[in-house]
Design an enzyme around this catalytic site. Structure first.
Site, mmCIF file in Angstrom:
data_model
loop_
_atom_site.group_PDB
_atom_site.id
_atom_site.type_symbol
_atom_site.label_atom_id
_atom_site.label_comp_id
_atom_site.label_asym_id
_atom_site.label_seq_id
_atom_site.Cartn_x
_atom_site.Cartn_y
_atom_site.Cartn_z
ATOM 1 N N PHE A 155 42.601 36.677 41.161
ATOM 2 C CA PHE A 155 43.296 37.922 41.463
ATOM 3 C C PHE A 155 43.832 37.948 42.891
ATOM 4 O O PHE A 155 44.660 38.784 43.221
ATOM 5 C CB PHE A 155 42.345 39.109 41.274
ATOM 6 C CG PHE A 155 41.945 39.330 39.849
ATOM 7 C CD1 PHE A 155 42.858 39.763 38.915
ATOM 8 C CD2 PHE A 155 40.654 39.096 39.445
ATOM 9 C CE1 PHE A 155 42.499 39.976 37.594
ATOM 10 C CE2 PHE A 155 40.272 39.308 38.125
ATOM 11 C CZ PHE A 155 41.193 39.734 37.201
ATOM 12 N N LYS A 177 39.975 43.347 49.011
ATOM 13 C CA LYS A 177 40.480 42.414 48.009
ATOM 14 C C LYS A 177 41.976 42.638 47.841
ATOM 15 O O LYS A 177 42.416 43.715 47.418
ATOM 16 C CB LYS A 177 39.754 42.606 46.683
ATOM 17 C CG LYS A 177 40.037 41.524 45.671
ATOM 18 C CD LYS A 177 38.921 41.464 44.635
ATOM 19 C CE LYS A 177 38.935 40.126 43.928
ATOM 20 N NZ LYS A 177 37.687 39.862 43.213
ATOM 21 N N VAL A 221 39.809 37.672 49.285
ATOM 22 C CA VAL A 221 38.883 38.717 49.719
ATOM 23 C C VAL A 221 38.620 38.518 51.205
ATOM 24 O O VAL A 221 38.310 37.398 51.645
ATOM 25 C CB VAL A 221 37.557 38.660 48.943
ATOM 26 C CG1 VAL A 221 36.647 39.806 49.377
ATOM 27 C CG2 VAL A 221 37.807 38.727 47.440
ATOM 28 N N ASP A 259 35.018 39.124 32.121
ATOM 29 C CA ASP A 259 34.963 37.948 32.994
ATOM 30 C C ASP A 259 33.624 37.850 33.715
ATOM 31 O O ASP A 259 33.565 37.631 34.921
ATOM 32 C CB ASP A 259 36.113 38.004 34.003
ATOM 33 C CG ASP A 259 36.332 36.666 34.693
ATOM 34 O OD1 ASP A 259 36.003 35.632 34.095
ATOM 35 O OD2 ASP A 259 36.825 36.655 35.833
#
Length: 629
Positions: free
Chosen positions: A344, A361, A347, A456
């Site tokens: 994604f 994030k 971080v 996930d």
């Protein structure tokens, strides 16, 4: 004993806190005493003569009930000792109860133990309002802790306080610290007290501490000291309990005793000075200090609100940060602040709001995701559970989508299993991690008002706090995948080691997708191996799940446990039970348990109801390459 009765009872135990909380929240002054069961245990040794045993048991219960029926009696012990199957019992009620309320709790305790434990010649049950225990020996009367290896257990509420966390936490800690000191100094080892939260919200904390009356001063003091340390972990949960054979401690923002039932703490906290002027000066100084603290907190809040200005708003607990503020806090998202990378995005560690350490994030998702980003973030910000990462805020500025999350200094679980901190987790920590992950998934699937399927679950998505308690990260993010990505990779050369086959191959999504992934993570925690590691057995190549199944079929699945764990730290039957539960989680979807069923099995005693299991379904040759997380 009926298996159905046991399952129903355990379900009741698992759901107890949610029920109690919902009841409390319906009124502003609820002191109705709901006899909520917290935990129970049935011994593994059985009576030699059922007829004699039940005669002694019923006699003991009858004597205990008779003693508790007297006004002002909260502690009772009795025995029935005909022939060999002697029964020695002890019962204790909380001192805020009337005799009628005490007996009602005792009757519930008996109704739990008698049908459930059968011929077991030892058992105990804890409820919010009372405690009942019986054994076939009497030594535990004088040393309630010494006869069983039972640590203090904390049970935390599922919701965080609506009060400012700093002031709420401080009020709880000060109150619990005071009753921890005061209780062993009282004649009956009992204290009930309240404390105002210094937030201007007219909020009150209610707390009690109680030791078994026949415990020594030292046992009471040591037990409550441990209970205090355990309850500290619950904050900022709005209530918590700490349970042990020798003591009980509880706090709540909901009243569970009357305001006129509190006990003055000052005589038990004073170190011996009898000078009244000294007391007056002390109180005045405390009042002055309190005023200074209140003014400081008010000024700090005022300063923050002024600094936020137009760039910040709050929506259902989610704070909207400005992109410029987060860019500044991460030094323009520089590598020196980078603490992780994933599918994604990256971080970063950051410091915001005058000293609060957070994780930022930065998401790399498609335009479709941006349309629903704010609604989804507002939903996830309301998910509050001790085993789920807390979402503190967000930012949506043009193409920039960022999340501000609770910072976890210990990092992710995978680092402790096969990374740079490999082998440092002991068995107790590992078993608590497995249970905590299960507890977090139960909340996402069944306790939150909207079902959230994580999709996930993997070791790199499990973060650990300072006490090595697990917190699930990235829940709710799977739907933000770009359109051409149907699943996030496991991060190990794209191997689909964590993904349920029915989801990976046919796109069939249910909450049992998370159950499958949980089973894989549990096997990783036990073995210290990654699910994508290959074990070569002659000409055969085995992944972790395949290897675990082969050992189970041979009845030697205890060999799966990480060699780094000291053999003195665990009981083989307990480890084997958890391995079997993990394998159940990887069964075909029709045979796979839900996470609530999984949690129940993990929380129960080592005996496990036999289920027919077949070779797990898994895909070791199918691979997806989307990018590491």
């Amino acid at each position: 004993m009926s298996a159905l009765v046991v399952v129903v009872l355990i379900v009741l135990l698992v759901t107890k806190l949610g029920v109690a909380q919902s009841s409390n929240k319906t009124t502003t002054n609820n002191t109705d005493h709901i006899n909520t069961p917290l935990t129970f245990f049935c011994g593994t040794n059985y009576a030699m003569s059922p007829t004699t045993f039940f005669g002694n048991l019923n006699s003991t219960f009858s004597q205990l009930r008779s003693q508790l029926s007297n006004s002002g009696v909260y502690y009772a012990r009795a025995h029935g000792s005909e022939n060999e199957d002697a029964v020695y019992g002890v019962a204790q009620c909380r001192n805020y109860l009337s005799s009628t309320e005490c007996l009602a709790c005792f009757d519930v305790a008996v109704s739990i133990l008698q049908p459930t434990c059968g011929f077991a010649n030892g058992a105990h049950v804890f409820l919010d309002n009372c405690f009942l225990r019986f054994e076939n020996y009497d030594q535990y009367y004088d040393d309630p802790q010494g006869t069983l290896d039972v640590d203090v257990t904390e049970i935390c509420g599922n919701e965080s306080t609506s009060q400012p966390a700093t002031t709420f936490n401080q009020a709880v800690k000060e109150l619990l610290s005071d009753i921890r000191v005061a209780t062993p100094r009282t004649s009956d080892f009992y204290i009930a007290s309240t404390r105002q939260v210094a937030s201007g919200a007219n909020a009150t904390i209610y707390a009690i501490a109680q030791c078994v009356e026949n415990a020594s001063h030292t046992i009471c003091k040591n037990c409550l000291g441990t209970a205090y340390n355990k309850l500290y972990r619950c904050l900022p949960a709005d209530e918590g309990r700490a349970i042990n054979m020798a003591c009980f401690m509880r706090y709540s923002k909901f009243p569970f005793f009357q305001n006129n039932q509190t006990i003055n703490l000052i005589p038990f906290l004073d170190k011996g000075s009898s000078s009244k002027p000294g007391i007056i000066i002390g109180v005045s100084s405390s009042a002055g200090l309190l005023l200074i603290i209140v003014l400081f907190l008010w000024f700090q809040r005022w300063s923050k609100s002024k600094a936020i200005g137009k760039d910040t708003s709050e929506s259902q607990g989610a704070r909207c940060y400005s992109y410029e503020d987060l860019k500044l806090a991460t030094n323009n998202f520089s590598d020196e602040y980078l603490i992780g990378k994933g599918g994604f995005g990256e971080v970063f560690k950051a410091i915001v709001d005058n000293g609060i350490v957070v994780a930022v994030k930065r998401l790399h998702v498609g335009l479709r995701a941006k349309k629903e980003f704010e609604n989804e973030v507002n939903l996830n910000s309301n998910v509050r559970h001790r085993n789920l990462i807390l979402q503190l805020g967000w930012c949506s500025d043009g193409p920039q989508l960022l999340l501000v999350l609770e910072y976890m200094p210990q990092g992710s679980l995978d680092k402790f299993l096969w990374g740079e901190k490999k082998g440092t987790l002991n068995w107790k920590q590992r078993s608590e991690i497995i249970l905590g992950i299960a507890r977090g998934l139960v909340h996402l699937h069944e306790e939150f008002h909207i079902k959230i399927i994580h999709r996930d679950i993997k070791s790199s998505n499990i973060l650990l706090d300072d006490d090595f308690q697990p917190k699930i990260a990235d829940f709710g993010l799977a739907r933000f995948l770009p359109e051409d990505q149907t699943h996030v990779s496991t991060g190990f050369a794209g191997t689909m080691g964590y993904t349920a086959p029915e989801y990976a191959t046919r796109g069939r999504l249910s909450e049992k997708v998370d159950t499958y992934s949980f089973g894989i993570v549990a096997l990783e925690v036990i073995s210290g191996r990654s699910c994508s590691d290959v074990n070569y057995s002659g000409a055969r190549m085995e992944y972790l799940l395949d290897h675990a199944w082969q050992l189970y079929e041979k009845g030697i699945h205890i060999k799966l446990i990480d060699e780094a764990i000291d053999t003195n730290e665990y009981q083989e039957e307990n480890v084997k039970k958890i391995i079997e539960i993990a394998l159940m989680c990887t069964q075909p979807v029709s045979l796979r348990p839900t996470m609530s069923e999984t949690y129940i099995m993990l929380s129960s005693e080592p005996q496990l109801m036999q289920r027919q299991m077949s070779r797990p379904t898994y895909n070791v040759d199918r691979r997806i390459h989307i990018g590491a997380t």
